[in-house]
Design a protein around this motif. Structure first.
Motif, PDB file in Angstrom:
ATOM      1  N   THR A   1       1.316  -1.004  -0.177  1.00  0.00           N
ATOM      2  CA  THR A   1       0.178   0.051   0.388  1.00  0.00           C
ATOM      3  C   THR A   1       0.865   1.101   0.281  1.00  0.00           C
ATOM      4  N   HIS A   2       1.096   2.088  -1.205  1.00  0.00           N
ATOM      5  CA  HIS A   2       1.701   3.050  -0.817  1.00  0.00           C
ATOM      6  C   HIS A   2       0.851   4.224   0.919  1.00  0.00           C
ATOM      7  N   PRO A   3       2.203   4.974   1.401  1.00  0.00           N
ATOM      8  CA  PRO A   3       2.685   5.280   2.309  1.00  0.00           C
ATOM      9  C   PRO A   3       0.977   6.257   2.504  1.00  0.00           C
ATOM     10  N   ILE A   4       0.670   6.842   1.795  1.00  0.00           N
ATOM     11  CA  ILE A   4       0.256   7.988   1.707  1.00  0.00           C
ATOM     12  C   ILE A   4      -1.266   7.243   1.810  1.00  0.00           C
ATOM     13  N   ILE A   5      -2.027   6.242   1.334  1.00  0.00           N
ATOM     14  CA  ILE A   5      -2.284   5.809   1.514  1.00  0.00           C
ATOM     15  C   ILE A   5      -3.315   5.041   3.359  1.00  0.00           C
ATOM     16  N   GLU A   6      -2.100   4.836   4.076  1.00  0.00           N
ATOM     17  CA  GLU A   6      -1.382   4.315   5.608  1.00  0.00           C
ATOM     18  C   GLU A   6      -1.929   5.323   5.978  1.00  0.00           C
ATOM     19  N   GLN A   7      -1.983   7.052   5.747  1.00  0.00           N
ATOM     20  CA  GLN A   7      -1.775   8.018   6.369  1.00  0.00           C
ATOM     21  C   GLN A   7      -2.873   8.527   6.912  1.00  0.00           C
TER      22      GLN A   7
ATOM     23  N   GLY B   1       7.976  13.495  -7.826  1.00  0.00           N
ATOM     24  CA  GLY B   1       9.103  14.008  -6.357  1.00  0.00           C
ATOM     25  C   GLY B   1       8.118  14.022  -4.858  1.00  0.00           C
ATOM     26  N   ASP B   2       8.175  15.414  -4.524  1.00  0.00           N
ATOM     27  CA  ASP B   2       8.092  15.577  -3.038  1.00  0.00           C
ATOM     28  C   ASP B   2       6.671  15.689  -2.895  1.00  0.00           C
ATOM     29  N   THR B   3       5.670  16.248  -3.900  1.00  0.00           N
ATOM     30  CA  THR B   3       4.742  16.109  -3.809  1.00  0.00           C
ATOM     31  C   THR B   3       3.762  15.149  -4.462  1.00  0.00           C
ATOM     32  N   ALA B   4       2.099  15.537  -3.663  1.00  0.00           N
ATOM     33  CA  ALA B   4       0.939  13.949  -4.035  1.00  0.00           C
ATOM     34  C   ALA B   4       0.066  14.344  -4.536  1.00  0.00           C
ATOM     35  N   LEU B   5      -1.440  14.140  -5.155  1.00  0.00           N
ATOM     36  CA  LEU B   5      -2.448  14.646  -5.319  1.00  0.00           C
ATOM     37  C   LEU B   5      -3.179  13.540  -5.297  1.00  0.00           C
ATOM     38  N   VAL B   6      -4.221  13.610  -4.454  1.00  0.00           N
ATOM     39  CA  VAL B   6      -5.068  12.594  -4.167  1.00  0.00           C
ATOM     40  C   VAL B   6      -6.396  12.450  -4.373  1.00  0.00           C
ATOM     41  N   LEU B   7      -6.912  11.451  -4.950  1.00  0.00           N
ATOM     42  CA  LEU B   7      -8.703  12.221  -5.352  1.00  0.00           C
ATOM     43  C   LEU B   7      -9.387  11.090  -4.135  1.00  0.00           C
ATOM     44  N   ALA B   8     -10.326  11.246  -3.959  1.00  0.00           N
ATOM     45  CA  ALA B   8     -11.346  10.444  -3.254  1.00  0.00           C
ATOM     46  C   ALA B   8     -12.271  10.492  -3.412  1.00  0.00           C
ATOM     47  N   ASN B   9     -13.119   9.811  -2.350  1.00  0.00           N
ATOM     48  CA  ASN B   9     -14.387   8.777  -2.946  1.00  0.00           C
ATOM     49  C   ASN B   9     -14.508   8.653  -1.154  1.00  0.00           C
TER      50      ASN B   9
ATOM     51  N   PHE C   1      -0.287  15.499  -0.409  1.00  0.00           N
ATOM     52  CA  PHE C   1       0.362  15.840   0.314  1.00  0.00           C
ATOM     53  C   PHE C   1       2.001  15.632   0.044  1.00  0.00           C
ATOM     54  N   THR C   2       2.917  15.933   1.191  1.00  0.00           N
ATOM     55  CA  THR C   2       3.785  16.567   0.492  1.00  0.00           C
ATOM     56  C   THR C   2       5.063  15.756   1.337  1.00  0.00           C
ATOM     57  N   LYS C   3       5.820  15.356   0.552  1.00  0.00           N
ATOM     58  CA  LYS C   3       6.917  14.831   1.321  1.00  0.00           C
ATOM     59  C   LYS C   3       8.032  15.244   2.258  1.00  0.00           C
TER      60      LYS C   3
ATOM     61  N   TRP D   1       4.829  11.382   4.206  1.00  0.00           N
ATOM     62  CA  TRP D   1       3.830  12.376   3.500  1.00  0.00           C
ATOM     63  C   TRP D   1       3.412  12.839   4.190  1.00  0.00           C
ATOM     64  N   LEU D   2       3.108  14.168   4.807  1.00  0.00           N
ATOM     65  CA  LEU D   2       1.860  15.624   6.034  1.00  0.00           C
ATOM     66  C   LEU D   2       1.204  15.618   5.030  1.00  0.00           C
ATOM     67  N   CYS D   3       0.162  15.968   4.937  1.00  0.00           N
ATOM     68  CA  CYS D   3      -1.039  16.184   4.776  1.00  0.00           C
ATOM     69  C   CYS D   3      -0.650  18.035   4.152  1.00  0.00           C
ATOM     70  N   SER D   4      -0.691  18.699   3.286  1.00  0.00           N
ATOM     71  CA  SER D   4      -0.648  20.109   3.430  1.00  0.00           C
ATOM     72  C   SER D   4      -2.211  21.063   2.740  1.00  0.00           C
ATOM     73  N   ILE D   5      -2.386  19.742   2.019  1.00  0.00           N
ATOM     74  CA  ILE D   5      -4.419  20.727   1.617  1.00  0.00           C
ATOM     75  C   ILE D   5      -5.028  19.242   1.718  1.00  0.00           C
ATOM     76  N   ASP D   6      -5.675  19.845   3.209  1.00  0.00           N
ATOM     77  CA  ASP D   6      -7.652  18.742   3.275  1.00  0.00           C
ATOM     78  C   ASP D   6      -9.077  19.214   3.219  1.00  0.00           C
ATOM     79  N   ASN D   7      -9.521  19.029   1.701  1.00  0.00           N
ATOM     80  CA  ASN D   7      -9.948  19.275   1.355  1.00  0.00           C
ATOM     81  C   ASN D   7     -11.647  18.244   0.573  1.00  0.00           C
TER      82      ASN D   7
END
Length: 128
Positions: A2-8, A76-84, A103-105, A111-117
């Motif tokens: 599992t991707h570390p962001i999904i775990e977060q 790089g050190d940035t990730a966009l997450v799209l979620a239902n 998320f920003t590494k 990986w830490l959340c920088s924008i939670d929308n």
């Protein structure tokens, strides 16, 4: 694996449900933005914690959050997450939001959340 962001995100969802605000705040960057509702944001860990405490009370300490699908787009050190994201509570019928997270590494590779929308595109055009 599992991707570390999904775990977060799983860790954050569990912390929201159990109202473990110390764990929850640890998942955010220091200058993170939380969309509380369209047109109203909390910026920084202190404001985000206060917002989640108020959200818990608003939902009668029964908020339930779970992901029904996630897609991570990483560069790089940035990730966009799209979620239902499914949200419900005793006083709030279940709704599925098309959430957007950034998320920003950090320097340690976490990986830490920088924008939670959790409202996703619903915020467009909501500002007066």
């Amino acid at each position: 694996m599992t991707h570390p962001i999904i775990e977060q995100i799983k860790k954050a969802d569990n912390a929201i449900v159990t109202e473990d605000f110390d764990t929850l705040i640890g998942i955010y960057t220091d200058d993170a933005v939380l969309v509380i509702e369209p047109g109203k944001n909390a910026v920084g860990k202190v404001a985000i914690r206060k917002a989640f405490e108020a959200i818990a009370v608003y939902f009668k300490n029964g908020l339930q959050v779970e992901q029904q699908g996630l897609e991570v787009l990483e560069t790089g050190d940035t990730a966009l997450v799209l979620a239902n994201t499914s949200v419900s509570a005793p006083n709030y019928p279940a709704v599925t939001r098309r959430a957007t997270y950034v998320f920003t590494k950090d320097s340690k590779g976490v990986w830490l959340c920088s924008i939670d929308n959790s409202y996703g595109h619903e915020i467009i055009g909501k500002y007066a």
